[in-house]
Design a protein around this motif. Structure first.
Motif, mmCIF file in Angstrom:
data_model
loop_
_atom_site.group_PDB
_atom_site.id
_atom_site.type_symbol
_atom_site.label_atom_id
_atom_site.label_comp_id
_atom_site.label_asym_id
_atom_site.label_seq_id
_atom_site.Cartn_x
_atom_site.Cartn_y
_atom_site.Cartn_z
ATOM 1 N N LYS A 177 0.814 -1.231 0.000
ATOM 2 C CA LYS A 177 0.000 0.000 0.000
ATOM 3 C C LYS A 177 0.845 1.278 0.000
ATOM 4 C CE LYS A 177 -4.314 -1.840 1.901
ATOM 5 N NZ LYS A 177 -4.143 -3.070 1.182
ATOM 6 N N ARG A 178 1.940 1.225 -0.748
ATOM 7 C CA ARG A 178 2.768 2.420 -0.897
ATOM 8 C C ARG A 178 2.633 2.911 -2.336
ATOM 9 N NH1 ARG A 178 8.164 0.525 2.428
ATOM 10 N NH2 ARG A 178 7.494 -1.553 1.849
ATOM 11 N N ASN A 179 2.719 4.214 -2.507
ATOM 12 C CA ASN A 179 2.543 4.787 -3.832
ATOM 13 C C ASN A 179 3.845 4.657 -4.635
ATOM 14 O OD1 ASN A 179 2.052 6.250 -6.092
ATOM 15 N ND2 ASN A 179 1.661 8.212 -5.049
ATOM 16 N N PRO A 180 3.854 3.834 -5.681
ATOM 17 C CA PRO A 180 5.097 3.641 -6.446
ATOM 18 C C PRO A 180 5.718 4.956 -6.925
ATOM 19 C CG PRO A 180 3.441 2.068 -7.153
ATOM 20 C CD PRO A 180 2.747 3.013 -6.212
ATOM 21 N N ALA A 181 4.889 5.958 -7.183
ATOM 22 C CA ALA A 181 5.405 7.243 -7.690
ATOM 23 C C ALA A 181 6.327 7.937 -6.684
ATOM 24 C CB ALA A 181 4.240 8.159 -8.043
ATOM 25 N N ASP A 182 6.213 7.552 -5.406
ATOM 26 C CA ASP A 182 7.074 8.167 -4.379
ATOM 27 C C ASP A 182 8.463 7.529 -4.345
ATOM 28 O OD1 ASP A 182 4.992 9.764 -3.619
ATOM 29 O OD2 ASP A 182 4.346 8.445 -1.976
ATOM 30 N N TYR A 183 8.654 6.440 -5.070
ATOM 31 C CA TYR A 183 9.913 5.684 -4.954
ATOM 32 C C TYR A 183 10.773 5.895 -6.197
ATOM 33 C CZ TYR A 183 7.979 3.975 -0.719
ATOM 34 O OH TYR A 183 7.476 3.938 0.560
ATOM 35 N N ARG A 184 11.543 6.991 -6.163
ATOM 36 C CA ARG A 184 12.356 7.397 -7.323
ATOM 37 C C ARG A 184 13.807 7.664 -6.896
ATOM 38 N NH1 ARG A 184 10.210 9.981 -11.540
ATOM 39 N NH2 ARG A 184 12.377 9.885 -12.210
ATOM 40 N N PRO A 185 14.525 6.605 -6.489
ATOM 41 C CA PRO A 185 15.917 6.834 -6.082
ATOM 42 C C PRO A 185 16.820 7.300 -7.222
ATOM 43 C CG PRO A 185 15.391 4.485 -6.128
ATOM 44 C CD PRO A 185 14.109 5.203 -6.325
ATOM 45 N N ASP A 186 16.353 7.102 -8.455
ATOM 46 C CA ASP A 186 17.139 7.553 -9.611
ATOM 47 C C ASP A 186 17.328 9.068 -9.592
ATOM 48 O OD1 ASP A 186 14.197 7.177 -10.129
ATOM 49 O OD2 ASP A 186 14.683 8.395 -11.887
ATOM 50 N N ILE A 187 16.378 9.794 -8.961
ATOM 51 C CA ILE A 187 16.504 11.265 -8.925
ATOM 52 C C ILE A 187 17.715 11.658 -8.071
ATOM 53 C CG2 ILE A 187 15.387 13.418 -8.188
ATOM 54 C CD1 ILE A 187 12.691 12.125 -8.845
ATOM 55 N N ALA A 188 17.828 11.029 -6.896
ATOM 56 C CA ALA A 188 18.993 11.312 -6.036
ATOM 57 C C ALA A 188 20.282 10.846 -6.713
ATOM 58 C CB ALA A 188 18.826 10.626 -4.680
ATOM 59 N N PHE A 189 20.226 9.688 -7.363
ATOM 60 C CA PHE A 189 21.410 9.154 -8.055
ATOM 61 C C PHE A 189 21.942 10.161 -9.075
ATOM 62 C CE2 PHE A 189 22.737 6.475 -11.842
ATOM 63 C CZ PHE A 189 24.007 6.196 -11.372
ATOM 64 N N GLN A 190 21.032 10.664 -9.925
ATOM 65 C CA GLN A 190 21.465 11.622 -10.957
ATOM 66 C C GLN A 190 21.950 12.933 -10.340
ATOM 67 O OE1 GLN A 190 18.154 12.162 -13.595
ATOM 68 N NE2 GLN A 190 18.269 10.085 -14.376
ATOM 69 N N ALA A 191 21.245 13.367 -9.299
ATOM 70 C CA ALA A 191 21.620 14.645 -8.667
ATOM 71 C C ALA A 191 23.005 14.541 -8.028
ATOM 72 C CB ALA A 191 20.569 15.024 -7.624
ATOM 73 N N ILE A 192 23.254 13.454 -7.326
ATOM 74 C CA ILE A 192 24.560 13.269 -6.665
ATOM 75 C C ILE A 192 25.672 13.208 -7.712
ATOM 76 C CG2 ILE A 192 25.946 11.650 -5.286
ATOM 77 C CD1 ILE A 192 23.241 10.848 -3.896
ATOM 78 N N GLN A 193 25.419 12.444 -8.788
ATOM 79 C CA GLN A 193 26.432 12.339 -9.850
ATOM 80 C C GLN A 193 26.740 13.718 -10.427
ATOM 81 O OE1 GLN A 193 28.214 9.922 -10.493
ATOM 82 N NE2 GLN A 193 27.181 7.975 -10.727
ATOM 83 N N THR A 194 25.704 14.515 -10.653
ATOM 84 C CA THR A 194 25.914 15.827 -11.272
ATOM 85 C C THR A 194 26.748 16.721 -10.354
ATOM 86 O OG1 THR A 194 23.791 15.558 -12.365
ATOM 87 C CG2 THR A 194 24.731 17.763 -12.406
ATOM 88 N N ILE A 195 26.485 16.639 -9.064
ATOM 89 C CA ILE A 195 27.271 17.453 -8.119
ATOM 90 C C ILE A 195 28.722 16.980 -8.087
ATOM 91 C CG2 ILE A 195 27.555 18.017 -5.662
ATOM 92 C CD1 ILE A 195 24.406 17.707 -5.484
ATOM 93 N N LEU A 196 28.917 15.666 -7.963
ATOM 94 C CA LEU A 196 30.298 15.168 -7.846
ATOM 95 C C LEU A 196 31.085 15.343 -9.142
ATOM 96 C CD1 LEU A 196 29.771 11.904 -5.702
ATOM 97 C CD2 LEU A 196 30.497 14.173 -4.928
#
Ligand SMILES: C[S@@+](CC[C@H](N)C(=O)[O-])C[C@H]1O[C@@H](n2cnc3c(N)ncnc32)[C@H](O)[C@@H]1O
Length: 280
Positions: free
Chosen positions: A105-124
């Motif tokens: 009963k969790r909303n799949p749309a809330d589970y987007r670890p790819d966003i953090a992955f891309q953001a961290i890569q862009t910063i580093l």
């Protein structure tokens, strides 16, 4: 006319230098490899990091900033949640675990670890970081756990390996480099105590980013006007929807008429800072 490529100080020691090299966690200085390809067997092993030399990469974390103005990124509301799916702990994502999430009963749309992955890569990957002007990177998860990622960390470049590493980090609380010769493993990634504000310099400008802010600005002009004595703290959301609203942020700005991905917003920010700092 073409540009002469011979460079003063000649940094390019290795003609074969590659910038997208597949290297899991390593220090950008003394190169360290970590064994984690995200496979189930490896997730259950302790992370083993071994030293290996890569020509052209300095042997110590880059710290050329001295007393210069520096940059800190805080990624808020990152979707980095681990749960046991079948026999193994996994980083939950809408792509891989839709059925599991729906069942619990969790909303799949809330589970987007790819966003953090891309953001961290862009910063580093940014020139701000390569030039030693990135002071810190903090990531706060939607569950309120606070991660510190050292600027000289070299994260896995594939999502699969990144997710294996996050499972390890969120379970073991830190990822330590071993085999660097000095016997003291450095914690490149670790969970730290909240609140994030205790790690932010007092002499800093804390700027939040949101498409919904009414203050639409040109990022280059905006950073250009900030006092050079102040460190710059940039706070962005690493979630798919909703907005950030953190008490410690002094100014909320929008940098485009359009809603952007976190990674693209970060590249606008780092480009503006690189121009301000005259980093090429
Ligand atoms: C994927 S977006 C989150 C989506 C959210 N609906 C929003 O627009 O803020 C991730 C982050 O990128 C930043 N962002 C996206 N578009 C932006 C814009 N036009 N101006 C400033 N920041 C932006 C915000 O920090 C946002 O939290």
């Amino acid at each position: 006319m073409g540009r002469a490529y011979k460079m003063k100080g000649q940094n390019r020691k290795n003609k074969d230098e590659r910038y997208d090299r597949e290297q899991p966690v390593e220090m950008a200085g003394p190169s360290k490899k970590v064994k984690t390809d995200g496979s189930d067997s490896e997730k259950e092993e302790n992370l083993e990091i071994t030293a290996c030399d890569i020509p052209g990469i300095p042997m110590a974390p880059v710290d050329t900033a001295n007393n210069k103005q520096r940059v800190i990124f805080v990624l808020e509301k990152a979707s980095l949640e681990v749960d046991k799916v079948g026999k193994n702990f996994q980083l939950l994502s809408s792509d891989e675990h839709a059925a599991f999430l729906a069942k619990s009963k969790r909303n799949p749309a809330d589970y987007r670890p790819d966003i953090a992955f891309q953001a961290i890569q862009t910063i580093l990957d940014s020139r701000v970081n390569k030039s030693g002007r990135l002071k810190a990177l903090h990531v706060k998860t939607q569950q309120g756990r606070l991660l510190e990622i050292k600027p000289h960390t070299r994260l896995p470049r594939t999502y699969k390996r990144f997710s294996g590493l996050m499972v390890q980090l969120l379970q073991d609380l830190s990822i330590t480099v071993t085999g660097n010769g000095n016997g003291n493993g450095e914690k490149l990634l670790r969970l730290i105590q909240n609140p994030v504000t205790q790690y932010l310099p007092t002499n800093s400008r804390k700027i939040g980013f949101s498409h919904s802010s009414e203050k639409l600005i040109d990022m280059h002009n905006y950073v250009g006007k900030i006092n050079d004595e102040l460190d710059l703290v940039f706070v962005l959301g690493a979630m798919s929807h909703g907005k950030i609203d953190e008490d410690y942020v002094e100014d909320y700005i929008s940098i485009s008429e359009y809603p952007l991905s976190a990674a693209y917003a970060i590249s606008i920010i780092t480009n503006a800072v690189e121009r301000k700092f005259k980093i090429l």
